[in-house]
Design a protein around this motif. Sequence first.
Motif, short mmCIF file in Angstrom:
data_model
loop_
_atom_site.label_atom_id
_atom_site.label_comp_id
_atom_site.label_asym_id
_atom_site.label_seq_id
_atom_site.Cartn_x
_atom_site.Cartn_y
_atom_site.Cartn_z
N PRO A 60 9.07 48.99 81.94
CA PRO A 60 9.57 49.41 80.62
C PRO A 60 10.03 48.22 79.79
CG PRO A 60 11.27 49.74 82.25
CD PRO A 60 10.05 49.27 83.01
N GLU A 61 9.94 48.38 78.48
CA GLU A 61 10.37 47.34 77.55
C GLU A 61 11.12 47.98 76.39
OE1 GLU A 61 6.78 44.12 77.74
OE2 GLU A 61 6.22 46.17 77.19
N LEU A 62 12.20 47.34 75.96
CA LEU A 62 13.00 47.86 74.86
C LEU A 62 12.30 47.63 73.52
CD1 LEU A 62 16.60 46.76 75.94
CD2 LEU A 62 15.51 49.01 76.23
N GLY A 63 12.83 48.30 72.48
CA GLY A 63 12.25 48.23 71.16
C GLY A 63 12.07 46.83 70.62
N ASN A 64 10.92 46.58 69.99
CA ASN A 64 10.52 45.29 69.42
C ASN A 64 10.24 44.25 70.49
OD1 ASN A 64 10.71 46.36 66.90
ND2 ASN A 64 12.33 45.01 66.16
N ASN A 65 10.21 44.67 71.75
CA ASN A 65 9.90 43.75 72.86
C ASN A 65 8.81 44.31 73.77
OD1 ASN A 65 12.07 41.45 72.80
ND2 ASN A 65 13.20 43.35 72.40
N GLU A 66 7.99 45.23 73.24
CA GLU A 66 6.98 45.91 74.08
C GLU A 66 5.72 45.06 74.21
OE1 GLU A 66 9.04 48.99 71.36
OE2 GLU A 66 8.20 46.96 71.21
N ALA B 187 11.25 51.79 75.62
CA ALA B 187 12.11 52.40 76.64
C ALA B 187 13.56 52.34 76.19
CB ALA B 187 11.94 51.67 77.98
N LEU B 188 14.47 52.71 77.09
CA LEU B 188 15.90 52.80 76.78
C LEU B 188 16.72 51.93 77.72
CD1 LEU B 188 16.00 56.65 76.30
CD2 LEU B 188 16.85 55.03 74.60
N PRO B 189 17.93 51.52 77.30
CA PRO B 189 18.83 50.77 78.18
C PRO B 189 19.53 51.72 79.15
CG PRO B 189 19.83 51.05 76.03
CD PRO B 189 18.46 51.62 75.92
N HIS C 293 12.11 54.21 81.09
CA HIS C 293 11.47 55.18 80.21
C HIS C 293 12.13 56.53 80.46
CE1 HIS C 293 8.41 53.27 77.82
NE2 HIS C 293 8.09 52.52 78.85
N ALA C 294 13.32 56.69 79.87
CA ALA C 294 14.10 57.90 80.09
C ALA C 294 13.83 58.97 79.04
CB ALA C 294 15.60 57.55 80.08
#
Length: 435
Positions: free
Chosen positions: A57-63, A111-113, A139-140
Amino acid sequence: MKGHWIAGAALALVLGAAAPAAAQSAEAGPFDQAVFSAAAKVQPKVVTWRRDIHQHPELGNNEVRTAKLVADHLRKLGIEVRTGVAKTGVVGVLKGGKPGGVVALRADMDALPVAEQTGLPFASKVTTTYNGQTTGVMHACGHDAHVAILMGAAEVLAGMRDQIPGTVVFLFQPAEEGPPVGEEGGAPLMVKEGVLENPKVDAVFGLHVVPGEPGKLLWRPGPMMAASDRYEIKLKGKQTHGANPWSGIDIASMQAEVVLAFNQIAARQINVTRTPTILTVATVHGGVRYNIIPDDFTLAGTLRTFDPELRKDVMQRAEKAVESIAGRYGGKGQIEWGTPNPVTTNDPALTARMKPTLARAAKGNVKDDIDYITGAEDFSYYQQKVPGLFYDLGIGFPPGVNHSPMFNVMDEGAMEVGVRAQALTALDFLATTAK
């Protein structure tokens, strides 16, 4: 969904999924046989992609990794690809063999923290620093499934390009859950960078996985998901010893009154029979030591509304409450509102037009009159520009709802319904537009 799925919203869908189907499978359409066959064939790949994305998974703007996986797949299918859109987004353009309109299909990638607790063999072990804290990444909210489903739909449609009367645009969007602090991102930036203009899109479709009966499609015409406003409250007092609160300003008590006042606004001052209205305080930060009452406190939370006038009313009441409570203590208080997410509103004419398509995709297992959802979606930004339809896909009943560390796509077979729905909505829309 943009950090905005809550237990109540998911529970409403779970309960709604148990209701009788609102429609029966309609007469087969011209593309059904080909789509059903191709979706079944690509399903093992969809499962593999989903698990791979879930594990990384990757957080927003880092996918970055996810975007490369998507772009490589689209290029192999002979689809025109643009990368680096809205930071890390990917846009694919598939030109059909016949002239016609343009339709867009969207999937969110971020994804989410959240530290995963599912125990899956492909569970995420990724950690990162988020807002100064070390946290897991997961990826919750099912965006891994969204990406895999749209990759599958792209393969189905690419295999039928000669039959497509028009153009299909694939929007793989970053940062639906929100970009990092201080950055732009998500659907607003996708729209700003022209993803609906070149080529000019006539309609847009998107889906979201939710706890519910596997393979069931759910939606409602008109307003479906709430407008979301993020806020931050800054309170200023006067630091003093915890043993002598009268020597300063008791900002801890001040913030407690603000929380209680906000709860009273939503529960006692607003006509909740009009539409759902929710004002939540989610975080409270202040102080560093047990016996020091600090100078500053910061609170943050969210406002959910469906009615523009109610939204304005609640915002004014919240601002007045913060200022008056802080003033009564001799301190200062100010509330700042973040960039809003508009109401996710399904165009009534488009929704009615595509109802038979969704019914066929789900073999009649649909519900087209679900309750309002107080979660929010930045898909609404696309709907502000072109007619759009957003719908949900049941994926079983995981131990936790969206945004929970226990959330999981319990029945991966449901994703095949999602592939069929994405492909058929594009094909049927273009076919009926051409006529």
